[in-house]
Design an enzyme around this catalytic site. Structure first.
Site, PDB file in Angstrom:
ATOM      1  N   HIS A 130      71.551 -50.661  42.739  1.00 36.13           N
ATOM      2  CA  HIS A 130      70.717 -49.499  42.474  1.00 36.13           C
ATOM      3  C   HIS A 130      70.191 -49.585  41.047  1.00 36.13           C
ATOM      4  O   HIS A 130      70.688 -50.360  40.217  1.00 36.13           O
ATOM      5  CB  HIS A 130      71.509 -48.200  42.657  1.00 36.13           C
ATOM      6  CG  HIS A 130      71.980 -47.960  44.052  1.00 36.13           C
ATOM      7  ND1 HIS A 130      71.165 -47.469  45.044  1.00 36.13           N
ATOM      8  CD2 HIS A 130      73.200 -48.154  44.638  1.00 36.13           C
ATOM      9  CE1 HIS A 130      71.847 -47.355  46.170  1.00 36.13           C
ATOM     10  NE2 HIS A 130      73.099 -47.772  45.944  1.00 36.13           N
TER      11      HIS A 130
ATOM     12  N   ASP B 159      64.157 -45.426  37.848  1.00 36.01           N
ATOM     13  CA  ASP B 159      62.800 -45.461  37.292  1.00 36.01           C
ATOM     14  C   ASP B 159      62.461 -44.046  36.839  1.00 36.01           C
ATOM     15  O   ASP B 159      62.354 -43.133  37.667  1.00 36.01           O
ATOM     16  CB  ASP B 159      61.828 -45.956  38.360  1.00 36.01           C
ATOM     17  CG  ASP B 159      60.357 -45.781  37.984  1.00 36.01           C
ATOM     18  OD1 ASP B 159      60.050 -45.346  36.851  1.00 36.01           O
ATOM     19  OD2 ASP B 159      59.494 -46.076  38.843  1.00 36.01           O
TER      20      ASP B 159
ATOM     21  N   HIS C 236      59.737 -41.643  35.498  1.00 39.06           N
ATOM     22  CA  HIS C 236      58.302 -41.502  35.294  1.00 39.06           C
ATOM     23  C   HIS C 236      57.988 -40.937  33.913  1.00 39.06           C
ATOM     24  O   HIS C 236      56.850 -41.031  33.453  1.00 39.06           O
ATOM     25  CB  HIS C 236      57.692 -40.610  36.376  1.00 39.06           C
ATOM     26  CG  HIS C 236      57.598 -41.259  37.716  1.00 39.06           C
ATOM     27  ND1 HIS C 236      56.761 -40.799  38.716  1.00 39.06           N
ATOM     28  CD2 HIS C 236      58.235 -42.346  38.238  1.00 39.06           C
ATOM     29  CE1 HIS C 236      56.879 -41.564  39.790  1.00 39.06           C
ATOM     30  NE2 HIS C 236      57.781 -42.505  39.524  1.00 39.06           N
TER      31      HIS C 236
ATOM     32  N   HIS D 135      63.540 -41.829  40.142  1.00 37.68           N
ATOM     33  CA  HIS D 135      63.989 -42.292  41.452  1.00 37.68           C
ATOM     34  C   HIS D 135      64.554 -43.695  41.347  1.00 37.68           C
ATOM     35  O   HIS D 135      64.340 -44.417  40.367  1.00 37.68           O
ATOM     36  CB  HIS D 135      62.854 -42.244  42.482  1.00 37.68           C
ATOM     37  CG  HIS D 135      61.687 -43.138  42.172  1.00 37.68           C
ATOM     38  ND1 HIS D 135      61.635 -44.468  42.534  1.00 37.68           N
ATOM     39  CD2 HIS D 135      60.510 -42.878  41.542  1.00 37.68           C
ATOM     40  CE1 HIS D 135      60.486 -44.997  42.147  1.00 37.68           C
ATOM     41  NE2 HIS D 135      59.790 -44.056  41.533  1.00 37.68           N
ATOM     42  N   CYS D 136      65.292 -44.094  42.378  1.00 38.09           N
ATOM     43  CA  CYS D 136      65.807 -45.449  42.472  1.00 38.09           C
ATOM     44  C   CYS D 136      64.669 -46.378  42.908  1.00 38.09           C
ATOM     45  O   CYS D 136      63.819 -45.990  43.716  1.00 38.09           O
ATOM     46  CB  CYS D 136      66.952 -45.489  43.475  1.00 38.09           C
ATOM     47  SG  CYS D 136      67.922 -47.020  43.424  1.00 38.09           S
TER      48      CYS D 136
ATOM     49  N   HIS E 292      65.378 -46.397  49.609  1.00 39.56           N
ATOM     50  CA  HIS E 292      66.247 -45.677  48.683  1.00 39.56           C
ATOM     51  C   HIS E 292      65.686 -44.285  48.371  1.00 39.56           C
ATOM     52  O   HIS E 292      66.435 -43.308  48.304  1.00 39.56           O
ATOM     53  CB  HIS E 292      66.423 -46.485  47.400  1.00 39.56           C
ATOM     54  CG  HIS E 292      67.341 -47.659  47.545  1.00 39.56           C
ATOM     55  ND1 HIS E 292      68.453 -47.853  46.742  1.00 39.56           N
ATOM     56  CD2 HIS E 292      67.340 -48.700  48.415  1.00 39.56           C
ATOM     57  CE1 HIS E 292      69.084 -48.966  47.104  1.00 39.56           C
ATOM     58  NE2 HIS E 292      68.412 -49.506  48.112  1.00 39.56           N
TER      59      HIS E 292
ATOM     60  N   MET F  28      67.346 -40.679  46.905  1.00 43.71           N
ATOM     61  CA  MET F  28      67.516 -41.053  45.495  1.00 43.71           C
ATOM     62  C   MET F  28      66.296 -40.697  44.646  1.00 43.71           C
ATOM     63  O   MET F  28      65.495 -41.556  44.252  1.00 43.71           O
ATOM     64  CB  MET F  28      67.838 -42.542  45.378  1.00 43.71           C
ATOM     65  CG  MET F  28      69.149 -42.909  46.045  1.00 43.71           C
ATOM     66  SD  MET F  28      69.803 -44.507  45.528  1.00 43.71           S
ATOM     67  CE  MET F  28      70.576 -44.077  43.964  1.00 43.71           C
TER      68      MET F  28
ATOM     69  N   HIS G 139      53.742 -22.716  48.370  1.00 47.50           N
ATOM     70  CA  HIS G 139      53.167 -21.373  48.468  1.00 47.50           C
ATOM     71  C   HIS G 139      54.313 -20.370  48.509  1.00 47.50           C
ATOM     72  O   HIS G 139      55.298 -20.567  49.222  1.00 47.50           O
ATOM     73  CB  HIS G 139      52.316 -21.255  49.736  1.00 47.50           C
ATOM     74  CG  HIS G 139      51.815 -19.859  50.001  1.00 47.50           C
ATOM     75  ND1 HIS G 139      50.716 -19.336  49.355  1.00 47.50           N
ATOM     76  CD2 HIS G 139      52.263 -18.891  50.832  1.00 47.50           C
ATOM     77  CE1 HIS G 139      50.502 -18.108  49.794  1.00 47.50           C
ATOM     78  NE2 HIS G 139      51.426 -17.808  50.682  1.00 47.50           N
TER      79      HIS G 139
ATOM     80  N   GLU H 154      47.220 -19.058  44.730  1.00 49.72           N
ATOM     81  CA  GLU H 154      47.923 -18.682  45.962  1.00 49.72           C
ATOM     82  C   GLU H 154      48.756 -19.844  46.498  1.00 49.72           C
ATOM     83  O   GLU H 154      49.858 -19.658  47.013  1.00 49.72           O
ATOM     84  CB  GLU H 154      46.919 -18.234  47.024  1.00 49.72           C
ATOM     85  CG  GLU H 154      45.851 -19.277  47.327  1.00 49.72           C
ATOM     86  CD  GLU H 154      44.823 -18.796  48.322  1.00 49.72           C
ATOM     87  OE1 GLU H 154      45.221 -18.191  49.327  1.00 49.72           O
ATOM     88  OE2 GLU H 154      43.623 -19.033  48.088  1.00 49.72           O
ATOM     89  N   THR H 155      48.213 -21.036  46.397  1.00 47.54           N
ATOM     90  CA  THR H 155      48.876 -22.260  46.836  1.00 47.54           C
ATOM     91  C   THR H 155      48.520 -23.337  45.839  1.00 47.54           C
ATOM     92  O   THR H 155      47.403 -23.353  45.312  1.00 47.54           O
ATOM     93  CB  THR H 155      48.396 -22.673  48.244  1.00 47.54           C
ATOM     94  OG1 THR H 155      48.673 -21.606  49.166  1.00 47.54           O
ATOM     95  CG2 THR H 155      49.091 -23.932  48.741  1.00 47.54           C
TER      96      THR H 155
ATOM     97  N   HIS I 277      52.807 -25.078  52.530  1.00 46.02           N
ATOM     98  CA  HIS I 277      51.829 -24.371  53.359  1.00 46.02           C
ATOM     99  C   HIS I 277      51.061 -25.281  54.308  1.00 46.02           C
ATOM    100  O   HIS I 277      50.019 -24.890  54.838  1.00 46.02           O
ATOM    101  CB  HIS I 277      50.861 -23.537  52.513  1.00 46.02           C
ATOM    102  CG  HIS I 277      50.399 -22.292  53.223  1.00 46.02           C
ATOM    103  ND1 HIS I 277      49.495 -22.308  54.263  1.00 46.02           N
ATOM    104  CD2 HIS I 277      50.746 -20.999  53.065  1.00 46.02           C
ATOM    105  CE1 HIS I 277      49.279 -21.074  54.694  1.00 46.02           C
ATOM    106  NE2 HIS I 277      50.044 -20.254  53.973  1.00 46.02           N
TER     107      HIS I 277
END
Length: 362
Positions: A114, A117, A119, A154-155, A164, A169, A274, A298-299, A325
């Protein structure tokens, strides 16, 4: 002449400090803190405005490969891979300019390699190439949180990234501006509560009768799961790892008057959060706090592979549904939850003028 040169040097140093070009203290001399990570939807304690100099913030994530129940009503299971045993992994919070120092542990009982990463990080595949570890190993990675926002981690092991990620993950790190959140005019924004919602697309194989299959081991599930993944048709789309994770006893809690920050991540697929009966007062759809938030949505839209943030002040009590939504994904696949809000009702905002009754003839 000597005093003149000293004055020029002092002025130059001041300009460097003001422009942020020089760190006040070398990283190995900065204060170190070890905050306690919490399982989602909860978020670790943190200051909304940074205090003092940047810090080295130490976190530990332990990988856990395990079977989890993703739908209790149908006894549906997933051979999951997790950070700290939860889907998603815990949400980390630091401030811009802090250093994240992560210890990643892959226990001896694991069967796979494993890594992680980030971001939020710069360089070396977000840390993935520097953190790849086999069962029975651990590694320490440090990176500078040099831009504010909400970010996925994330992996990402070579050749096996999708499996993964959709097996659990992923998680979120929030890098707050040192002076806190702001609206589009530079006014401060604060929150009373913060929750993290990890939307996850899951791919559970079925047998010849259409029943979801249960596997004894992670590797036993691999081939069938890969086939389902390649259809791009998830069997489940859920919040925080299971159908109903954020309803009933797991429902989010708030009071009338609370400003609540919702951090919503989706490591693989696009989604459209939403809040039924509420709004996004301030929304950072892309999760990046250097951008002015949109208002009164709203969304909102969260891209796959990213995390966003929405701030809302609750004005009425009741049970609010928080949903993707795409309503098919919400009600048929599981991407829904509840926020239970306590307080006094305001008739000025909404009132039933007359109760249901027979139609009155004219």
């Amino acid at each position: 002449m000597k005093n003149f040169r000293l004055g020029i040097l002092a002025t130059s140093m001041s300009l460097l400090w003001a422009g942020g070009a020089m760190a006040a203290t070398p990283v190995d001399q900065l204060e170190r803190i070890q905050p306690k990570l919490l399982p989602p939807p909860f978020v670790m304690e943190h200051d909304q405005v940074a205090k003092g100099e940047p810090k080295v913030v130490e976190f530990t994530l332990t990988i856990e490969e395990k079977k989890v129940v993703i739908d209790e009503d149908n006894d549906t299971t997933l051979q999951a891979m997790t950070f700290n045993g939860t889907l998603p992994g815990p949400t980390m919070v630091v401030h811009e300019g802090d250093y994240v120092e992560l210890t990643l542990i892959n226990p001896t009982e694991s069967v796979l390699e494993h890594n992680i990463d980030f971001h939020a990080a710069t360089g070396a595949l977000g840390g993935a190439s520097l953190t790849t570890i086999q069962p029975g190993e651990e590694v320490v990675l440090r990176f500078k949180a040099d831009r504010p926002g909400t970010f996925i981690y994330h992996c990402a092991p070579e050749g096996m990234v999708p499996w993964h990620v959709v097996s659990g993950m992923s998680g979120t790190i929030m890098v707050l501006p040192r002076d806190g959140l702001k609206d589009g005019q530079g006014n401060p924004l604060t929150y009373d509560k913060v929750y993290t919602i990890g939307e996850m697309d899951l791919y559970i194989p079925t047998d010849e009768d259409g029943e979801y299959k249960d596997y004894d081991t992670l590797m036993e599930s691999y081939g069938d799961t890969l086939e389902v993944m390649r259809t791009l048709l998830p069997s489940h789309i859920v919040f925080n790892g299971k159908v109903g994770a954020l309803s009933g006893d797991g429902a989010l809690k708030a009071n009338v008057g609370d400003n609540v920050l919702f951090i919503h991540s989706s490591a693989n697929r696009d989604t459209r959060p939403h809040l039924i009966g509420g709004h996004g007062d301030y929304v950072w759809e892309t999760g990046k706090f250097n951008n002015a938030p949109e208002v009164d949505l709203e969304t909102w839209f969260i891209r796959g592979g990213s995390a966003g943030a929405a701030l809302y002040k609750f004005k009425q009590p009741g049970v609010y549904a928080y949903v993707n939504h795409n309503l098919i994904e919400a009600f048929e696949k599981g991407a829904s939850g509840h926020v239970v809000v306590e307080g006094d009702w305001d008739d000025d905002l909404m009132k039933q003028v007359s109760a249901p009754g027979p139609i009155k003839s004219k």
